[in-house]
Structure formats: structure tokens, C-alpha cells
Design an enzyme around this catalytic site. Sequence first.
Site, PDB file in Angstrom:
ATOM      1  N   GLU A  30       0.872  -1.172   0.000  1.00 26.98           N
ATOM      2  CA  GLU A  30       0.000   0.000   0.000  1.00 26.98           C
ATOM      3  C   GLU A  30       0.915   1.231   0.000  1.00 26.98           C
ATOM      4  O   GLU A  30       1.786   1.340   0.869  1.00 26.98           O
ATOM      5  CB  GLU A  30      -0.870  -0.023   1.265  1.00 26.98           C
ATOM      6  CG  GLU A  30      -1.911   1.065   1.227  1.00 26.98           C
ATOM      7  CD  GLU A  30      -2.798   1.098   2.466  1.00 26.98           C
ATOM      8  OE1 GLU A  30      -2.770   0.135   3.258  1.00 26.98           O
ATOM      9  OE2 GLU A  30      -3.497   2.112   2.634  1.00 26.98           O
ATOM     10  N   ARG A 256       4.576 -13.207   9.319  1.00 25.12           N
ATOM     11  CA  ARG A 256       5.297 -11.979   9.005  1.00 25.12           C
ATOM     12  C   ARG A 256       6.637 -11.958   9.730  1.00 25.12           C
ATOM     13  O   ARG A 256       6.836 -12.644  10.729  1.00 25.12           O
ATOM     14  CB  ARG A 256       4.462 -10.735   9.290  1.00 25.12           C
ATOM     15  CG  ARG A 256       4.198 -10.410  10.732  1.00 25.12           C
ATOM     16  CD  ARG A 256       3.599  -9.001  10.909  1.00 25.12           C
ATOM     17  NE  ARG A 256       2.612  -8.639   9.910  1.00 25.12           N
ATOM     18  CZ  ARG A 256       2.623  -7.471   9.220  1.00 25.12           C
ATOM     19  NH1 ARG A 256       3.539  -6.569   9.420  1.00 25.12           N
ATOM     20  NH2 ARG A 256       1.682  -7.200   8.364  1.00 25.12           N
ATOM     21  N   LYS A 266       4.427   0.801   9.390  1.00 27.73           N
ATOM     22  CA  LYS A 266       4.595   2.042   8.636  1.00 27.73           C
ATOM     23  C   LYS A 266       4.016   3.222   9.405  1.00 27.73           C
ATOM     24  O   LYS A 266       4.557   4.309   9.375  1.00 27.73           O
ATOM     25  CB  LYS A 266       3.875   1.916   7.284  1.00 27.73           C
ATOM     26  CG  LYS A 266       4.726   1.252   6.232  1.00 27.73           C
ATOM     27  CD  LYS A 266       4.021   1.222   4.893  1.00 27.73           C
ATOM     28  CE  LYS A 266       3.006   0.119   4.828  1.00 27.73           C
ATOM     29  NZ  LYS A 266       2.431  -0.099   3.492  1.00 27.73           N
TER      30      LYS A 266
HETATM   31  P1  ATP Z   1       2.564  -2.126   7.914  1.00 34.58           P
HETATM   32  O1  ATP Z   1       1.852  -2.807   9.037  1.00 34.58           O
HETATM   33  O2  ATP Z   1       3.995  -1.873   8.174  1.00 34.58           O
HETATM   34  O3  ATP Z   1       1.857  -0.920   7.386  1.00 34.58           O
HETATM   35  P2  ATP Z   1       1.342  -3.586   5.850  1.00 34.58           P
HETATM   36  O4  ATP Z   1       1.111  -5.035   5.921  1.00 34.58           O
HETATM   37  O5  ATP Z   1       0.149  -2.747   6.043  1.00 34.58           O
HETATM   38  O6  ATP Z   1       2.542  -3.222   6.768  1.00 34.58           O
HETATM   39  P3  ATP Z   1       1.528  -3.393   3.020  1.00 34.58           P
HETATM   40  O7  ATP Z   1       2.046  -2.267   2.221  1.00 34.58           O
HETATM   41  O8  ATP Z   1       0.097  -3.708   2.965  1.00 34.58           O
HETATM   42  O9  ATP Z   1       1.993  -3.128   4.503  1.00 34.58           O
HETATM   43  O10 ATP Z   1       2.383  -4.692   2.735  1.00 34.58           O
HETATM   44  C1  ATP Z   1       2.688  -5.187   1.448  1.00 34.58           C
HETATM   45  C2  ATP Z   1       2.997  -6.636   1.564  1.00 34.58           C
HETATM   46  O11 ATP Z   1       4.087  -6.857   2.436  1.00 34.58           O
HETATM   47  C3  ATP Z   1       1.807  -7.389   2.130  1.00 34.58           C
HETATM   48  O12 ATP Z   1       1.646  -8.580   1.393  1.00 34.58           O
HETATM   49  C4  ATP Z   1       2.209  -7.641   3.545  1.00 34.58           C
HETATM   50  O13 ATP Z   1       1.613  -8.823   4.023  1.00 34.58           O
HETATM   51  C5  ATP Z   1       3.724  -7.765   3.444  1.00 34.58           C
HETATM   52  N1  ATP Z   1       4.361  -7.424   4.705  1.00 34.58           N
HETATM   53  C6  ATP Z   1       4.233  -6.293   5.430  1.00 34.58           C
HETATM   54  N2  ATP Z   1       4.919  -6.362   6.577  1.00 34.58           N
HETATM   55  C7  ATP Z   1       5.518  -7.578   6.585  1.00 34.58           C
HETATM   56  C8  ATP Z   1       6.373  -8.266   7.508  1.00 34.58           C
HETATM   57  N3  ATP Z   1       6.752  -7.713   8.659  1.00 34.58           N
HETATM   58  N4  ATP Z   1       6.790  -9.515   7.183  1.00 34.58           N
HETATM   59  C9  ATP Z   1       6.411 -10.070   6.025  1.00 34.58           C
HETATM   60  N5  ATP Z   1       5.612  -9.487   5.119  1.00 34.58           N
HETATM   61  C10 ATP Z   1       5.165  -8.254   5.385  1.00 34.58           C
HETATM   62 MG    MG Z   2      -1.519  -3.685   4.515  1.00 30.84          MG
END
Ligand code: ATP
Ligand code: MG
Length: 548
Positions: A30, A256, A266
Site C-alpha cells: 500500500e 510476518r 509504517k
Molecule cells: P505495515 O503494518 O507496516 O503498514 P502492511 O502489511 O500494512 O505493513 P503493506 O504495504 O500492505 O503493509 O504490505 C505489502 C505486503 O508486504 C503485504 O503482502 C504484507 O503482508 C507484506 N508485509 C508487510 N509487513 C511484513 C512483515 N513484517 N513480514 C512479512 N511481510 C510483510
Molecule cells: Mg496492509
Amino acid sequence: MEADNFIEDIIVNDLKVQKVTTVCTRFPPEPNGYLHIGHCKSISINFGISNKFKGICNLRLDDTNPTKEDVEYVDSIKEDIVWLGYKWDAELYASDYFDITYNCAIKLIEKGLAYVCDFSAEQIHATRGTLTDPGLESPFRNRTISENLRLFDEMKNGKYPDGSKVLRAKIDMSSPNINMRDPVIYRILRANHHRTKDKWLIYPMYDFAHPIGDAAEGITHSICTLEFEDHRPLYDWVVNNCDFPDPKPRQIEFARLNIKNTVMSKRYLKKLVDTGFVDGWNDPRMPTICGLRKRGFPPEAIREFCLRVGVAKANSEVDPMLLDFCVRENLNINADRAMVVEHPLKVIIENILEDESFVFSIENNPNLPESGSHTIILRRELYIDSSDFSLAPPPKYHRLVENGLVRLKGGFIIEHKKTELNDDGTPNTLICSYIPNSAQGGINSSMKVKGVIQWVSITDAVDVDLYKYNSLLNDPVNGVLDFNERLNYDSLNITRQAKAEPFVLLGDPNKRFQFMRMAYYIRMPSQALESPKFCLIVSLKDKFNVMH
Ligand code: ATP
Ligand code: MG
């Protein structure tokens, strides 16, 4: 093809039974912040699979939330993936599918599988039920198909204010899975979207947009993190009821990446940036990819780290020292060595004349013979590190002591003769002499010495500033885990005017070095009148016990 983890097991099998012919994955960030080390895990899995199975991996920017998203983030995400060494096939946006998503919503309404609900967010929440109690059906649930079509069209055309109506999937208010209790799939939102601008007044929810994006794009394996496990039934419901052709995408969840003492959300990282606690998203203390890049972590080391962490189905916390280990292992092979004296102590070699000099050649990197060599010049006056001389040496002190011998790295053996002291009793200048023919290959080169130390001749030395960053978070005290309570206000240490051999200024502007007997450093950009700056990447010593 051999499977290396449970996701690849599934893929190998899907290929074997010809459920799929070309494996297609996507990385779906995102664009509401910069990528961090956690995302590297997902990048490594998705791109790793497409590379291994000669498939496709798309970059899909998940821009269904117009108020938080920005082009700045899109650009940084692309830059970071390229830097990590991956190439996506297509660059796509969830918003590319807004028309398809809208048509799917119409299709669901026509099938009697979606309805417009006038409940507020609070009312929807209040009637959702709990893990033990079923939810309550909305009084709007049995609107006719034609009424729903009309209302949804009016939502789209701006007849209703934000939040006054939503489109909900009509599934099952008593499902044991709360995500299946008539989830909201569209909402009214007057927001300027970074790509579709003002075209839409309604936006799909993530849980609706994501499976449709996957299916429309031909994704075969939609890999996501464990929190989405409970959303999988809804994912499958959407894909099946919107009549996408086979092979339908299959969602697979993995754990994760969590790293001890490392902030990886983020939202929180953005707060650190917005409050000025750090110097932007790319501050070398940040676990963002651009922060790690500035810090000097090689992309290959980050990829290796992701491989070593592996792919698991259960959440766990990884020790940050594993990442340091991977960085160190990489730099040990790839970084040129250089001599830097952090706390200079002056040495006069009394048997070298004022205008006399000795030129030595020193290997750039003993682990990489093709990296060549450079010269260092020994003159009468030089600096050694003040920690390499002691008037009262502790046991096992393998450096210079009064009347002792030590080898200058790459040069002669020197012998201590006399110490000139400061008023406070600390050494000001050492008077030494060198042993002729004691350089490597000389007849006196095999004399026994306590140790080998780095040095820099005074006239050749360049002043450099050393930036040493520490963790942003302190270890939890008394079980207090809250990040705000644990912020480390002492996470930068700077040593000014360290003395370096001129070699550190050669080569590419972001060159990484091993400052011998100190640590690995990377050159950072500096302003015109500033001393050159170097940032500590990682220490030399391995505190981590890795089983090979
Ligand atoms: P955050 O909680 O930091 O905002 P998010 O999951 O909302 O992370 P996205 O931009 O939606 O961030 O993530 C893009 C991809 O990366 C998704 O498929 C998500 O599952 C994966 N991802 C995010 N954080 C992790 C992590 N700590 N370990 C593995 N994969 C991750
Ligand atoms: Mg997300």
C-alpha cells in the site's frame, strides 16, 4: 523443481497436477509509507518464487485508500525494489481495477449477493456480534435487486454524503467467521485519488478489491501474511461469486517477519518521521529499505537474511544480529580495507629523517585478490590510536607498551623509546624508532611482536567524521514494551576529526570499507566545507552464533 518451503510445496503440486501452467505472484504494497525490512521478506518470497519457477511477479500498488496515499511513496517503493535486485513484470495499481471491481459489485447485486445498507459505521460494528454471539441482520438486507442497483448507482453519482450508505456482501450474519457477516465492500468517500483523481466517489474495501485484482490479473498464488488467514473465506467467496475463470487465485498465508527491538509498522515509522525524532524515512537508524541503504547494508546481504529466516507458518521474532551477521559476511568478502585512527596519538619515529619516506603497498582486500592494492607512505610523524598504547597495560594487551615492539600494519616494526606526557599524565607524544628491514619479506620481519596496529602519517592524513548510529529502541525494562517509552535518545555518536589514509576518499561516493580493527563504514554525502563523513554499518565482531 524442489520445494524449499510449504508455499513452494503447494506450487510444485499445482504445477504437477497442471492446475496452473505459469506461476503468477504479486507484491502488493500500500503506497502509504516507505518499505521496511518486513516487506523484504514478502518481496523475497514473491519474486523468489517467480524467478525459481520461471513465472511472473507483478508489482501491484494497493491504492484503495485514497486519503493516505501519495506518489512519493509509489516512487520510493519502486526504487527500493530495484535496489534490492528484483524486477517486476507489470506495474499495476488496485485502482486500475476500479471499473472491474465496480462491475463485480453490480454482478453481486444482480445475483442477490450484495445490498445497500444505510447503517453508520457504528451501527454496523454494533450489530456484528462477537466470537460467541451471531450478528444481527440489517433491516436493509432484503432490499430488492432493483432498489439496490438504483441506490448503488446513486451512491456512485454523489447523491449521498460520505458514510451515509455502504454496499455490503450478503453472506451470513451468523457465520462463525466475523469477516463473513455481511462485510462492507464499498463505501462513499469524497477524496482525491492520486491516480483516478475525482472520478470515483465510492471506493472498494481492501477485502473486496484485493481478490478481484488478483483474479483479474491472473495471479495464481496470492501470498500474504497470517493476519489474513481469517479473511480467506471471504477472498474465496468473492473470487467464486464474481465468476472469474480457472485457475482461480489461491491465497496462502505465511508468518510476518518480526525483528526484536525493531519497529516495523509504517504508521509508527511515519510518526517517528513526522515528529522529527529521526531525520526522514531514510535515516540510517530506520528499518526502512532506504534507511538500511543509507546505513550501508548491501542488498545482497538483506536478500541472504530473508533466505536464512526462511518461510514459516508460525509467528516468531528474529534476532537483529542475524541481519548484522549477513551484512558482515558480505562485507568481509567485498569491502576494501583502510586504515583510520579514531583517537589520534602522535608518534615520532626518531630514526626517520624529516624528508624521508617509505612507500608500502597494501592489499585492498585480502579476501578478494582482484581488488588490487594501494600504497601507504610512512614518514617521521604519524598517528596511532590512543587505545593502542598503554602505560599500564592490562593482562593480554597485544599492542604497544613502554619499551615494547609493535608492527605498523603493512609497514615496519617500531620500538617504543620514550613517552612525552600531558599535564594530566596522559600520553601526548610517543618517541619510537623503527627496526630496519622489518617490513614483510625483510630480514628482520620475523621478529616477535605483540600485535599489529593501524596508523596514518600526519602529513597524508585526512580528517573524517565518524557517525555511529545505535538502535532507535532501548531494550524493554520491567516488561514495558510500548515503543514510546523505549525511545533511545542517545542513538547517534559522532567522532570528529578521525585521521584516515587518503584511500578512503577514492572510489565511488558510497563506497563501503572495513576500517581495519574498527568496523565497517560507508562514505556518506557531505557538504562542500564539511569533513568527509562515514557511517558505521556494522561492527567487525560477531556476537551472533549462527549455525551453518
Ligand atoms: P505495515 O503494518 O507496516 O503498514 P502492511 O502489511 O500494512 O505493513 P503493506 O504495504 O500492505 O503493509 O504490505 C505489502 C505486503 O508486504 C503485504 O503482502 C504484507 O503482508 C507484506 N508485509 C508487510 N509487513 C511484513 C512483515 N513484517 N513480514 C512479512 N511481510 C510483510
Ligand atoms: Mg496492509
